[in-house]
Enzyme design. Sequence first.
Site, PDB file in Angstrom:
ATOM      1  N   HIS A 257      31.260  32.993  23.928  1.00 48.53           N
ATOM      2  CA  HIS A 257      31.128  32.935  22.466  1.00 48.53           C
ATOM      3  C   HIS A 257      30.683  34.325  22.003  1.00 48.53           C
ATOM      4  O   HIS A 257      29.977  35.013  22.733  1.00 48.53           O
ATOM      5  CB  HIS A 257      30.041  31.895  22.173  1.00 48.53           C
ATOM      6  CG  HIS A 257      29.876  31.510  20.740  1.00 48.53           C
ATOM      7  ND1 HIS A 257      29.228  32.310  19.840  1.00 48.53           N
ATOM      8  CD2 HIS A 257      30.242  30.391  20.064  1.00 48.53           C
ATOM      9  CE1 HIS A 257      29.198  31.692  18.664  1.00 48.53           C
ATOM     10  NE2 HIS A 257      29.810  30.523  18.773  1.00 48.53           N
TER      11      HIS A 257
ATOM     12  N   LYS B 267      23.225  21.182  18.178  1.00 43.37           N
ATOM     13  CA  LYS B 267      24.298  20.654  19.029  1.00 43.37           C
ATOM     14  C   LYS B 267      23.751  19.573  19.955  1.00 43.37           C
ATOM     15  O   LYS B 267      24.416  19.146  20.889  1.00 43.37           O
ATOM     16  CB  LYS B 267      24.938  21.792  19.830  1.00 43.37           C
ATOM     17  CG  LYS B 267      25.675  22.781  18.922  1.00 43.37           C
ATOM     18  CD  LYS B 267      26.258  23.943  19.670  1.00 43.37           C
ATOM     19  CE  LYS B 267      26.964  24.872  18.673  1.00 43.37           C
ATOM     20  NZ  LYS B 267      27.501  26.067  19.306  1.00 43.37           N
TER      21      LYS B 267
ATOM     22  N   ASP C 276      23.929  30.588  28.693  1.00 45.44           N
ATOM     23  CA  ASP C 276      24.100  30.067  27.344  1.00 45.44           C
ATOM     24  C   ASP C 276      24.424  28.584  27.488  1.00 45.44           C
ATOM     25  O   ASP C 276      25.537  28.212  27.857  1.00 45.44           O
ATOM     26  CB  ASP C 276      25.239  30.839  26.660  1.00 45.44           C
ATOM     27  CG  ASP C 276      25.688  30.211  25.348  1.00 45.44           C
ATOM     28  OD1 ASP C 276      25.199  29.113  25.007  1.00 45.44           O
ATOM     29  OD2 ASP C 276      26.534  30.819  24.678  1.00 45.44           O
TER      30      ASP C 276
ATOM     31  N   CYS D 208      34.999  31.608  17.473  1.00 48.10           N
ATOM     32  CA  CYS D 208      34.088  32.726  17.808  1.00 48.10           C
ATOM     33  C   CYS D 208      34.344  33.236  19.221  1.00 48.10           C
ATOM     34  O   CYS D 208      33.421  33.658  19.918  1.00 48.10           O
ATOM     35  CB  CYS D 208      32.621  32.331  17.662  1.00 48.10           C
ATOM     36  SG  CYS D 208      32.175  31.786  16.034  1.00 48.10           S
TER      37      CYS D 208
ATOM     38  N   GLN E 134      26.536  24.463  24.806  1.00 52.38           N
ATOM     39  CA  GLN E 134      27.495  23.348  24.901  1.00 52.38           C
ATOM     40  C   GLN E 134      27.183  22.414  26.065  1.00 52.38           C
ATOM     41  O   GLN E 134      27.969  21.509  26.342  1.00 52.38           O
ATOM     42  CB  GLN E 134      28.924  23.878  25.065  1.00 52.38           C
ATOM     43  CG  GLN E 134      29.463  24.590  23.853  1.00 52.38           C
ATOM     44  CD  GLN E 134      29.618  23.681  22.653  1.00 52.38           C
ATOM     45  OE1 GLN E 134      29.584  22.452  22.753  1.00 52.38           O
ATOM     46  NE2 GLN E 134      29.776  24.282  21.500  1.00 52.38           N
TER      47      GLN E 134
HETATM   48  C1  LIG Z   1      27.459  27.294  19.173  1.00 55.08           C
HETATM   49  C2  LIG Z   1      27.413  28.207  20.295  1.00 55.08           C
HETATM   50  C3  LIG Z   1      26.644  29.365  20.245  1.00 55.08           C
HETATM   51  C4  LIG Z   1      25.879  29.769  19.020  1.00 55.08           C
HETATM   52  O1  LIG Z   1      24.953  28.797  18.653  1.00 55.08           O
HETATM   53  P1  LIG Z   1      24.187  28.903  17.259  1.00 55.08           P
HETATM   54  O2  LIG Z   1      23.521  27.586  17.141  1.00 55.08           O
HETATM   55  O3  LIG Z   1      25.231  29.129  16.213  1.00 55.08           O
HETATM   56  O4  LIG Z   1      23.236  30.032  17.367  1.00 55.08           O
HETATM   57  C5  LIG Z   1      26.604  30.159  21.359  1.00 55.08           C
HETATM   58  N1  LIG Z   1      27.279  29.842  22.471  1.00 55.08           N
HETATM   59  C6  LIG Z   1      28.033  28.739  22.560  1.00 55.08           C
HETATM   60  C7  LIG Z   1      28.737  28.426  23.827  1.00 55.08           C
HETATM   61  C8  LIG Z   1      28.125  27.888  21.476  1.00 55.08           C
HETATM   62  O5  LIG Z   1      28.879  26.798  21.552  1.00 55.08           O
END
Ligand SMILES: *Cc1c(COP(=O)(O)O)cnc(C)c1O
Length: 583
Positions: A134, A237, A211, A377, A214
């Site tokens: 992302h 999320k 990260d 993104c 997800q």
């Molecule tokens: C949504 C997402 C982000 C960013 O998250 P925010 O809540 O917008 O800061 C970063 N990495 C992944 C894989 C995402 O799905």
Amino acid sequence: MLKTSPERADRPVLDLEAIRAQFPILTAKLDERPLIYLDSAASTQQPECVIEAVADYHRGHHANIHRGAYRLSRTATRLYEEARERVARFLNAAEPVECLFTRGTTESINLVAASWGRATLQPGDEILVSTLEHHSNLVPWQMVAESRGVRLRAIPIDDAGELDLDAYRRLLSPRTRLVAVNQVSNALGTINPVAEIIAEAHAAGVLVLIDGAQWVAHGPTDVQALDADFYAFSGHKLYGPTGIGVLYGKRRLLESMPPYQGGGDMIERVTFERTTYAGLPNRFEAGTPHISGAVGLAAAIDWVESIGLTAIAAHERALLRQATERLAAIPGLRIKGTARHKSSIISWVMEDPPIATLDIGTALDLRGICIRTGHHCCQPLMDRLGVTATARASFGVYNRPDEVEALAEALSEIRDEALRRMVRAQSEEIDSDLRYPAAVADSPQAAADAIAEVFELLPDWPMRHQHLIDLGDRLPPMPESLKTEANAVHGCQSQVYIAMRVRPGTADVIEFLADSDANIVRGLIAVLQQLYSGQRARDILAFDVAAFFSRIGLDQHLSLTRRNGLEAMVRRVRRQAETLVGG
Ligand SMILES: *Cc1c(COP(=O)(O)O)cnc(C)c1O
């Protein structure tokens, strides 16, 4: 919350209807179409208990934390710190102070890039990311890399969307300082083997940031078992509020890092000469934090764990399997991302006939189905896949098989409609003369009044949408030779080209041709041509186009900013008009 299926007593199934009943937004209103929400990878909906926990905090417990001498402030502080403890148990962190509250994944990664990155990185160092990242896990590293003379390298993927682990091993070198990868790709759903990635990095003496945006809502997380050095996720999320997220970091790393932002709450002692900083976690939480967000996040974690991540994962796997089978059976539809291990995300493009993802998203919206379209993104990933965008459906604990069915049926219908339109277009005689459209009225305002009159006769959005599509169908063709880079307008969801000229024999009459791969955008182009083409520069500048789009109700249904390129086209025409008036 769990009940046992009579046929398969060994496997717990969710009581879906009981779960759905807890989400106010999913409870169908009598005279409205029920919401089919297939965009949980962008943001999950919130159950009543999360909404209540936040409201309850505001109603009865709110005060600023860490400073009040009075009981209310102590209660707020306790709730905030209990939320941190809840997060620590959720991640299986060794201690709560290793869990910092942030605004979300994006801020968590920026914190590490700014603090650890600036303190540690030297020219010549390398940071490894992957092609699946992302922008949140790319741009912060690019920013620090640029300022430090550090090189960013990307782990490649194969055509299925899986990381190439051999290439990863080859990329790990004595220059590598950090590996930053996601656990699940938000665009393709690939679940990455992060335990293996971390073990390999550690064997080479390299730190790893995961990260987890997800992942956390789709399976159990254990940062100690993973041995992750940093782990980031967002509340929104995970069935929690927006504006709150977490950065987990190992204590010894966080302790070695300088503060990220300066302000209140992060200091020990301040004089004009010098400041000493507070310990963990306050050093990284400058200013008044999102207290109710932390409370809501803790409630969301309680809720998710009351259902059980294993049961949630099994339910979502079944939905993904059904969606994959149903969508793969639609002719001309190509699924993007076919990794062996996938989370509940399915991405696709319509190739035959080609249908722009923006048109897919808009057509599904007319049927009450919410999906995501665009580059998610992940522009470097889209480049690798050779597409500009995909359509993406993603499932949460509340989704039902009949919603997947509705998606598949709608997509088949959308394809049939596109085929019928293609046949119609081919049978109509196309005027091959290159003809720039002349003015349809005396001024943009007079044209606007005429357009608005038609729109006002159409009572609802589906009819207006159809009218736009019909206008798009009759748009004068734009020759391929005019579709140049100079004429390209970069909307974020569709290709748009606009070719402008001053009408021969005049000093200030602007005419233009334009085209797009998205039918809805072609309809908007037709409207724009009626407003502007053949009009004088001065009249174009005097006309308030934003007010007009809101007058005909377009702003409520289409994002008129960067998404579809409309605003960029307006800007181009106005800029051209300005040069004519100014000169
Ligand atoms: C949504 C997402 C982000 C960013 O998250 P925010 O809540 O917008 O800061 C970063 N990495 C992944 C894989 C995402 O799905």
